[in-house]
Design a protein around this motif. Structure first.
Motif, PDB file in Angstrom:
ATOM      1  N   ASN A   1       0.813  -1.224   0.000  1.00 56.68           N
ATOM      2  CA  ASN A   1       0.000   0.000   0.000  1.00 56.68           C
ATOM      3  C   ASN A   1       0.847   1.274   0.000  1.00 56.68           C
ATOM      4  O   ASN A   1       0.460   2.296   0.551  1.00 56.68           O
ATOM      5  CB  ASN A   1      -0.959   0.004   1.201  1.00 56.68           C
ATOM      6  CG  ASN A   1      -2.165   0.887   0.933  1.00 56.68           C
ATOM      7  OD1 ASN A   1      -2.582   1.056  -0.218  1.00 56.68           O
ATOM      8  ND2 ASN A   1      -2.700   1.486   1.983  1.00 56.68           N
ATOM      9  N   GLU A   2       2.005   1.188  -0.634  1.00 54.35           N
ATOM     10  CA  GLU A   2       2.893   2.347  -0.687  1.00 54.35           C
ATOM     11  C   GLU A   2       2.869   2.907  -2.110  1.00 54.35           C
ATOM     12  O   GLU A   2       2.922   2.150  -3.071  1.00 54.35           O
ATOM     13  CB  GLU A   2       4.311   1.886  -0.316  1.00 54.35           C
ATOM     14  CG  GLU A   2       5.277   3.007  -0.062  1.00 54.35           C
ATOM     15  CD  GLU A   2       6.739   2.528  -0.140  1.00 54.35           C
ATOM     16  OE1 GLU A   2       7.605   3.380  -0.348  1.00 54.35           O
ATOM     17  OE2 GLU A   2       6.972   1.297  -0.043  1.00 54.35           O
ATOM     18  N   VAL A   3       2.763   4.223  -2.218  1.00 52.93           N
ATOM     19  CA  VAL A   3       2.750   4.849  -3.549  1.00 52.93           C
ATOM     20  C   VAL A   3       4.185   5.082  -4.014  1.00 52.93           C
ATOM     21  O   VAL A   3       4.981   5.690  -3.300  1.00 52.93           O
ATOM     22  CB  VAL A   3       1.997   6.198  -3.521  1.00 52.93           C
ATOM     23  CG1 VAL A   3       1.916   6.782  -4.925  1.00 52.93           C
ATOM     24  CG2 VAL A   3       0.603   6.038  -2.937  1.00 52.93           C
ATOM     25  N   VAL A   4       4.483   4.577  -5.213  1.00 50.97           N
ATOM     26  CA  VAL A   4       5.847   4.744  -5.734  1.00 50.97           C
ATOM     27  C   VAL A   4       5.806   5.256  -7.168  1.00 50.97           C
ATOM     28  O   VAL A   4       4.781   5.192  -7.842  1.00 50.97           O
ATOM     29  CB  VAL A   4       6.644   3.415  -5.701  1.00 50.97           C
ATOM     30  CG1 VAL A   4       6.914   2.973  -4.278  1.00 50.97           C
ATOM     31  CG2 VAL A   4       5.925   2.320  -6.493  1.00 50.97           C
ATOM     32  N   ARG A   5       6.942   5.745  -7.591  1.00 45.22           N
ATOM     33  CA  ARG A   5       7.143   6.133  -8.988  1.00 45.22           C
ATOM     34  C   ARG A   5       8.015   5.079  -9.651  1.00 45.22           C
ATOM     35  O   ARG A   5       9.035   4.688  -9.092  1.00 45.22           O
ATOM     36  CB  ARG A   5       7.871   7.471  -9.057  1.00 45.22           C
ATOM     37  CG  ARG A   5       7.029   8.640  -8.603  1.00 45.22           C
ATOM     38  CD  ARG A   5       6.145   9.123  -9.733  1.00 45.22           C
ATOM     39  NE  ARG A   5       5.208  10.133  -9.246  1.00 45.22           N
ATOM     40  CZ  ARG A   5       4.636  11.044 -10.002  1.00 45.22           C
ATOM     41  NH1 ARG A   5       4.900  11.085 -11.300  1.00 45.22           N
ATOM     42  NH2 ARG A   5       3.787  11.905  -9.502  1.00 45.22           N
ATOM     43  N   VAL A   6       7.589   4.643 -10.817  1.00 49.17           N
ATOM     44  CA  VAL A   6       8.412   3.675 -11.544  1.00 49.17           C
ATOM     45  C   VAL A   6       8.765   4.259 -12.906  1.00 49.17           C
ATOM     46  O   VAL A   6       8.063   5.137 -13.418  1.00 49.17           O
ATOM     47  CB  VAL A   6       7.683   2.320 -11.732  1.00 49.17           C
ATOM     48  CG1 VAL A   6       7.368   1.685 -10.388  1.00 49.17           C
ATOM     49  CG2 VAL A   6       6.406   2.486 -12.562  1.00 49.17           C
ATOM     50  N   GLY A   7       9.839   3.723 -13.470  1.00 43.50           N
ATOM     51  CA  GLY A   7      10.200   4.079 -14.831  1.00 43.50           C
ATOM     52  C   GLY A   7      10.902   5.408 -14.952  1.00 43.50           C
ATOM     53  O   GLY A   7      11.639   5.829 -14.063  1.00 43.50           O
ATOM     54  N   GLY A   8      10.649   6.069 -16.055  1.00 47.63           N
ATOM     55  CA  GLY A   8      11.522   7.120 -16.530  1.00 47.63           C
ATOM     56  C   GLY A   8      12.602   6.390 -17.297  1.00 47.63           C
ATOM     57  O   GLY A   8      13.055   5.324 -16.854  1.00 47.63           O
ATOM     58  N   VAL A   9      12.998   6.893 -18.446  1.00 44.68           N
ATOM     59  CA  VAL A   9      14.054   6.231 -19.211  1.00 44.68           C
ATOM     60  C   VAL A   9      15.283   6.096 -18.322  1.00 44.68           C
ATOM     61  O   VAL A   9      15.613   7.020 -17.575  1.00 44.68           O
ATOM     62  CB  VAL A   9      14.389   7.057 -20.482  1.00 44.68           C
ATOM     63  CG1 VAL A   9      15.618   6.509 -21.194  1.00 44.68           C
ATOM     64  CG2 VAL A   9      13.178   7.077 -21.429  1.00 44.68           C
ATOM     65  N   LYS A  10      15.937   4.936 -18.362  1.00 43.22           N
ATOM     66  CA  LYS A  10      17.144   4.748 -17.547  1.00 43.22           C
ATOM     67  C   LYS A  10      18.381   5.223 -18.312  1.00 43.22           C
ATOM     68  O   LYS A  10      19.104   6.077 -17.850  1.00 43.22           O
ATOM     69  CB  LYS A  10      17.277   3.279 -17.153  1.00 43.22           C
ATOM     70  CG  LYS A  10      18.402   3.039 -16.160  1.00 43.22           C
ATOM     71  CD  LYS A  10      18.349   1.635 -15.591  1.00 43.22           C
ATOM     72  CE  LYS A  10      19.491   1.349 -14.629  1.00 43.22           C
ATOM     73  NZ  LYS A  10      19.467   2.181 -13.408  1.00 43.22           N
ATOM     74  N   TYR A  11      18.568   4.647 -19.483  1.00 42.55           N
ATOM     75  CA  TYR A  11      19.682   5.092 -20.332  1.00 42.55           C
ATOM     76  C   TYR A  11      19.165   5.441 -21.714  1.00 42.55           C
ATOM     77  O   TYR A  11      18.321   4.733 -22.263  1.00 42.55           O
ATOM     78  CB  TYR A  11      20.715   3.986 -20.537  1.00 42.55           C
ATOM     79  CG  TYR A  11      21.304   3.416 -19.287  1.00 42.55           C
ATOM     80  CD1 TYR A  11      22.096   4.195 -18.443  1.00 42.55           C
ATOM     81  CD2 TYR A  11      21.085   2.075 -18.950  1.00 42.55           C
ATOM     82  CE1 TYR A  11      22.647   3.654 -17.285  1.00 42.55           C
ATOM     83  CE2 TYR A  11      21.632   1.527 -17.800  1.00 42.55           C
ATOM     84  CZ  TYR A  11      22.407   2.318 -16.975  1.00 42.55           C
ATOM     85  OH  TYR A  11      22.940   1.782 -15.844  1.00 42.55           O
ATOM     86  N   THR A  12      19.711   6.514 -22.256  1.00 41.49           N
ATOM     87  CA  THR A  12      19.540   6.788 -23.677  1.00 41.49           C
ATOM     88  C   THR A  12      20.918   6.571 -24.280  1.00 41.49           C
ATOM     89  O   THR A  12      21.907   7.131 -23.799  1.00 41.49           O
ATOM     90  CB  THR A  12      19.061   8.233 -23.908  1.00 41.49           C
ATOM     91  OG1 THR A  12      17.791   8.390 -23.287  1.00 41.49           O
ATOM     92  CG2 THR A  12      18.932   8.529 -25.395  1.00 41.49           C
TER      93      THR A  12
END
Ligand code: ZN
Length: 521
Positions: free
Chosen positions: A474-485
């Protein structure tokens, strides 16, 4: 005099850019050998994901793509490509690897927006954009210089494809076919990759497109209202234009019961609200979807190998101003100067919010539906559709807006894999660079987007701000965003680029005590 003034501005901006430079980081590499290990591969040609694969790069080019196992089964290391001395390995276990994105409509900032190239480039690179077509900016010399610096890896920037605004740099307005041909030849001589038109009288367009085609250069056109009654998308495609931008000129080609848009009689093109509000009623004036005329125009455009670059996102505020205005990334990543440019104004292009409400938005929602129906069917019949952003206007921020464009192509009816292909291989084909970029294939340049999540399930994981998820606990998290370009075999930490952009924005805010406020507050 004007030229001297422009030179002065360019030099000043250059110096400011140099002094302000936040971070000397230029990525890591290229390496004599680089191996992306254990990735889920989306190759850009429409094929489904496959993994685990090892992708081997040598001196900026892909030399091997090897499937090394099965899901949930231990990989046999003895059968994997071997790392050479001096080589670089990236553990991509559980990550998705896609071809670098191609933004087909990317203005490298603007003077009025106060957005310099470093800011814009870093936002693009942080969102996986490794190639950008600049559809006329601050002048060809300025763009060509950035193109050169990018190619030599002296700056963090996508590969730049330089299109010159038709007539840009000419002493006099181009008013004869001979002048048009001469300007086109000069443009090629100076090293431009193509021309961006805004429409012109038929004899000028015919001459310019004919000359440009002979030289083999690309061309794009925003069919602006001032010339579209005599020259729409179909005229352009027949004369050799290679891609159309946005959508103007397409409903006009589809008219079957009129020859001009149903302009109110007090319309003034210099009035931005008139321009954008009436545009929102345009698709309803065109032939109905799947009608005889609609089919005929579509089929002819496809036969002419014509590319559509819709740039849906840049019109999204027209159907939902609140959404575009309150996008969460503005707080951290939008420069004060850019925010000011977006505010309702009689002067700034695209700041048409003089009185924008329910009626305008509903009309635009209908406009979008008809427009998306055309684009999706164009794709279904084999037509080429690309992804372009046109950021820096109408609350659309560089990089973020490109990802939004992917979401809107999805909304138009594209399968997520078709969306990725539009954003990669289709762009490469439209630029006649598909021998070099646009898909993950042996022999092509090492341009990749690496992300820890599956973008097919949710394109939002590609936003610099990531996607929101609730965990088992029940914890709100952020996932993703490009890791490497990865561009030309050089690895860029996308989050580091974003942090750098945020720093630029923070400093600009501190300098003028700026606080981001909504219009009228
Ligand atoms: Zn544009």
């Amino acid at each position: 005099m004007v030229k001297k003034y422009i030179l002065f501005i360019v030099l000043t901006l250059f110096i400011i850019t140099a002094v302000k430079s936040q971070d000397t980081y230029l990525g890591d590499g290229p390496f004599n050998q680089m191996i992306l290990r254990g990735a889920m591969l989306i190759n850009g040609n429409g094929a489904p994901p496959i993994g685990p694969v090892d992708i081997v790069v040598e001196n900026k080019k892909i030399v091997a793509i090897k499937t090394v196992g099965f899901p949930g089964v231990q990989i046999d290391d003895t059968k994997r490509p071997k790392l050479q001395s001096g080589g670089k390995e990236i553990d991509c276990k559980g990550m998705y690897v896609l071809p670098g994105f191609i933004d087909m409509h990317g203005h490298i900032g603007g003077v009025a927006q106060g957005a310099d190239s470093e800011y814009v480039f870093k936002l693009w690179m942080a969102h996986g954009v490794t190639t950008v077509r600049e559809p006329s900016g601050r002048g060809l010399d300025w763009t060509l210089n950035l193109k050169k610096l990018s190619k030599k890896n002296k700056i963090v920037a996508p590969r730049v494809i330089a299109y010159t605004g038709f007539g840009q740099g000419s002493k006099d307005p181009i008013s004869t076919p001979e002048q048009a041909r001469e300007w086109v030849r000069n443009n090629a001589k100076k090293g431009a990759d193509g021309i961006k038109f805004f429409g012109a009288e038929p004899e000028i367009m015919t001459a310019a497109l004919d000359e440009n085609k002979k030289l083999g250069l690309g061309s794009a056109c925003h069919h602006a209202q001032m010339s579209v009654a005599r020259w729409n998308v179909l005229h352009s495609a027949r004369a050799g234009l290679t891609s159309m931008e946005h959508w103007y000129g397409l409903p006009e080609a589809l008219f079957d019961d009129r020859t001009v848009q149903d302009y109110p009689l007090d319309y003034n093109y210099q009035n931005e609200q008139h321009r954008f509000e009436e545009a929102g009623k345009l698709w309803e004036q065109a032939a109905k979807p799947y009608s005889e005329h609609w089919n005929k125009v579509m089929n002819e455009l496809i036969e002419l190998d014509f590319t559509l670059d819709p740039t849906f996102n840049i019109y999204e505020a027209s159907r939902d101003l609140h959404r575009a205005r309150r996008a969460e990334w503005h707080e951290d990543y939008t420069l004060p100067s850019l925010w000011k440019f977006y505010q309702p104004s009689k002067i700034s292009h695209g700041s048409y919010w003089h009185d924008w409400g329910t009626e305008q938005e509903i009309a635009w929602k209908r406009n979008f539906k008809l427009w998306m129906t055309f684009i999706n069917e164009y794709k279904n019949r084999g037509g080429r559709v690309t992804a372009g952003s046109d950021s820096g206007f109408i609350f659309q921020l560089y990089g973020f807006a490109f990802i939004r464009e992917l979401e809107l192509l999805r909304e138009a009816g594209f399968h997520p894999l078709e969306v990725i292909r539009a954003a990669t291989l289709n762009g490469a084909e439209a630029l006649k660079m598909d021998n070099l970029i646009g898909s993950i294939e042996i022999g092509k340049m090492a341009d990749f987007v690496v992300v820890e999540e599956n973008p097919l399930k949710n394109f939002k994981v590609l936003y610099g701000t990531g996607a929101i998820r609730l965990t088992e606990d029940n914890e709100v998290v952020r996932v993703g965003g490009v890791k490497y370009t990865i561009k030309d075999g050089i690895i860029y930490d996308a989050k580091r680029l974003l942090a750098d952009v945020k720093k630029m924005v923070d400093e600009a805010k501190a300098k003028e005590g700026f606080e981001l406020k909504q219009p009228g507050n």
